[in-house]
Design an enzyme around this catalytic site. Structure first.
Site, short mmCIF file in Angstrom:
data_model
loop_
_atom_site.label_atom_id
_atom_site.label_comp_id
_atom_site.label_asym_id
_atom_site.label_seq_id
_atom_site.Cartn_x
_atom_site.Cartn_y
_atom_site.Cartn_z
N ARG A 57 4.13 0.37 6.24
CA ARG A 57 4.86 -0.48 5.30
C ARG A 57 4.71 -0.04 3.86
O ARG A 57 5.68 0.04 3.11
CB ARG A 57 4.36 -1.94 5.39
CG ARG A 57 4.99 -2.75 6.46
CD ARG A 57 4.01 -3.82 6.91
NE ARG A 57 2.93 -3.16 7.62
CZ ARG A 57 2.96 -2.88 8.92
NH1 ARG A 57 3.97 -3.25 9.64
NH2 ARG A 57 1.98 -2.23 9.50
N THR A 58 3.47 0.20 3.46
CA THR A 58 3.24 0.44 2.03
C THR A 58 3.97 1.71 1.60
O THR A 58 4.69 1.71 0.60
CB THR A 58 1.73 0.54 1.75
OG1 THR A 58 1.11 -0.66 2.24
CG2 THR A 58 1.45 0.68 0.27
N LYS A 86 -9.16 22.12 2.07
CA LYS A 86 -9.95 23.28 1.60
C LYS A 86 -11.13 22.85 0.74
O LYS A 86 -11.86 23.70 0.24
CB LYS A 86 -9.05 24.21 0.77
CG LYS A 86 -7.81 24.71 1.49
CD LYS A 86 -7.00 25.60 0.55
CE LYS A 86 -5.62 25.90 1.12
NZ LYS A 86 -4.72 26.47 0.09
N ARG A 107 -3.36 5.84 -1.91
CA ARG A 107 -4.14 5.12 -0.88
C ARG A 107 -5.27 6.04 -0.45
O ARG A 107 -5.04 7.22 -0.15
CB ARG A 107 -3.29 4.74 0.32
CG ARG A 107 -4.16 4.23 1.48
CD ARG A 107 -3.38 3.58 2.55
NE ARG A 107 -2.84 2.29 2.13
CZ ARG A 107 -2.28 1.42 2.96
NH1 ARG A 107 -2.17 1.69 4.23
NH2 ARG A 107 -1.82 0.26 2.51
N HIS A 135 -6.05 -4.20 -2.86
CA HIS A 135 -4.70 -3.79 -2.49
C HIS A 135 -3.74 -4.67 -3.31
O HIS A 135 -3.08 -5.55 -2.76
CB HIS A 135 -4.50 -4.00 -0.99
CG HIS A 135 -3.30 -3.33 -0.40
ND1 HIS A 135 -2.29 -2.76 -1.17
CD2 HIS A 135 -2.94 -3.15 0.90
CE1 HIS A 135 -1.37 -2.27 -0.35
NE2 HIS A 135 -1.74 -2.48 0.91
C1 NCD Z 1 -3.07 -3.57 4.94
C2 NCD Z 1 -3.99 -2.50 4.37
O1 NCD Z 1 -3.69 -1.32 4.43
O2 NCD Z 1 -4.99 -2.92 3.78
N1 NCD Z 1 -1.85 -3.07 5.35
C3 NCD Z 1 -0.80 -3.14 4.48
O3 NCD Z 1 -0.77 -2.44 3.49
N2 NCD Z 1 0.17 -4.01 4.74
C4 NCD Z 1 -3.71 -4.43 5.96
C5 NCD Z 1 -4.43 -3.81 7.11
O4 NCD Z 1 -4.44 -2.59 7.29
O5 NCD Z 1 -5.00 -4.58 7.88
#
Ligand code: NCD
Length: 310
Positions: A57-58, A86, A107, A135
């Site tokens: 999703r993100t 590397k 991320r 997040h």
């Molecule tokens: C979340 C995350 O990556 O923290 N996912 C997201 O971005 N919707 C939640 C999760 O992984 O449980």
């Protein structure tokens, strides 16, 4: 002071006014997010996504958001095919790629990685999840979903259920809810309670917060039931995970006791903590919430890169 050129590393980087501005802009973005209107606000802009952990999703909603605004994204979706393999440091990777595009979405499995990246980057850095840290853009989406369902956030009774220790979305969300004057109930397996530093932040705001062992005990007084999955990848060993796996589940018998207005949110992915039968219930709002990732990220990108959203 406006969001243009600013990093978003923690939800604490945003004032209540900043968040309200993003939510308003996100609402205006809806027809563009749905593809009913065309927008060129970010023509010629490039967003660099650097994802060192899995994401559906993100990553895709950031890319979609950028495309819906006329911009382009370049993406590292698998760090094992980059020079990280590397031995390149995060600092060096970020220092280099920040020269290419106009902002970086990161991320990373390590808490604090986004802050480190921001020091190396010449361009704004947006934290899309740093280990068990935060997040913040997910929180903006969660708030947009609550705003859409109730027209407000202040005064809402929000129950946070699940892995509150390792779940980074709740670390950001709980802080934002305190800022907006929601009332909190927290429910988790005993070993997965909110981390002390998050709890201390909440206590400092004077937010009403109640801890309950069983979600059943709060369901009748809940407006928003925010469910999270157990973050298996953060556990030291499988035995520790096995102890808590499957220890809570939202299903139709539970929701039969809920007030009509209750909405169920979940950042997704779910791995069994919400039964599939719930999907057809009027309480289920988590798929709509996932869609809201597009207009919310459009608003954030427009304000960060162009300084305006219309
Ligand atoms: C979340 C995350 O990556 O923290 N996912 C997201 O971005 N919707 C939640 C999760 O992984 O449980």
């Amino acid at each position: 002071m406006g969001l243009k050129g600013r990093d978003l590393l923690s939800i604490r980087d945003l004032s209540k006014e900043d968040i309200e501005e993003i939510l308003k802009a996100a609402h205006r973005m809806l027809p563009y997010a749905e593809g009913k209107k065309v927008n060129h606000l970010l023509d010629g802009k490039i967003l660099t996504l650097a994802f060192f952990e899995p994401s559906t999703r993100t990553r895709l909603s950031f890319e979609t958001a950028m495309a819906r605004l006329g911009g382009t994204s370049v993406t590292i979706a698998d760090a094992s095919v980059t020079s990280v393999k590397k031995g390149e440091t995060l600092h060096d990777t970020v220092r280099v790629i920040s020269q290419y595009g106009d902002a970086i979405v990161l991320r990373h499995p390590n808490e604090g990685a986004a802050r480190l990246a921001a020091r190396a980057s010449a361009k704004p850095v947006i934290n899309a999840g740093d280990g068990t840290g935060e997040h913040p853009t997910q929180t903006l989406i969660d708030l947009a979903a609550m705003q859409e369902a109730f027209g407000k956030i202040a005064g809402l009774r929000v129950t946070l259920l699940g892995d509150l220790k390792y779940g980074r979305t709740v670390h950001s969300l709980a802080r934002a809810l305190a800022l907006f004057g929601a009332r909190l109930v927290v429910s988790s397996p005993p070993s997965l309670r909110l981390p002390v530093e998050v709890r201390e932040d909440l206590d400092r705001t004077g937010v009403e917060i109640r801890e309950i062992p069983k979600v059943e005990d709060a369901i009748q007084e809940t407006d928003v039931l925010y469910v999270t999955r157990i973050q298996r990848e953060r556990f030291g060993d499988d035995a520790e995970y096995a102890e808590v796996a499957g220890s809570y589940r939202v299903d139709l018998p539970l929701l039969a006791r809920a007030p009509e207005r209750l909405v169920v949110l979940h950042p997704l992915p779910r791995i069994g903590e919400i039964g599939p039968a719930v999907d057809d219930s009027p309480h289920a709002a988590y798929f709509r919430q996932a869609f809201l990732g597009v207009p919310v990220r459009m608003a954030l990108l427009a304000l960060t890169l162009a300084g305006r959203a219309s």
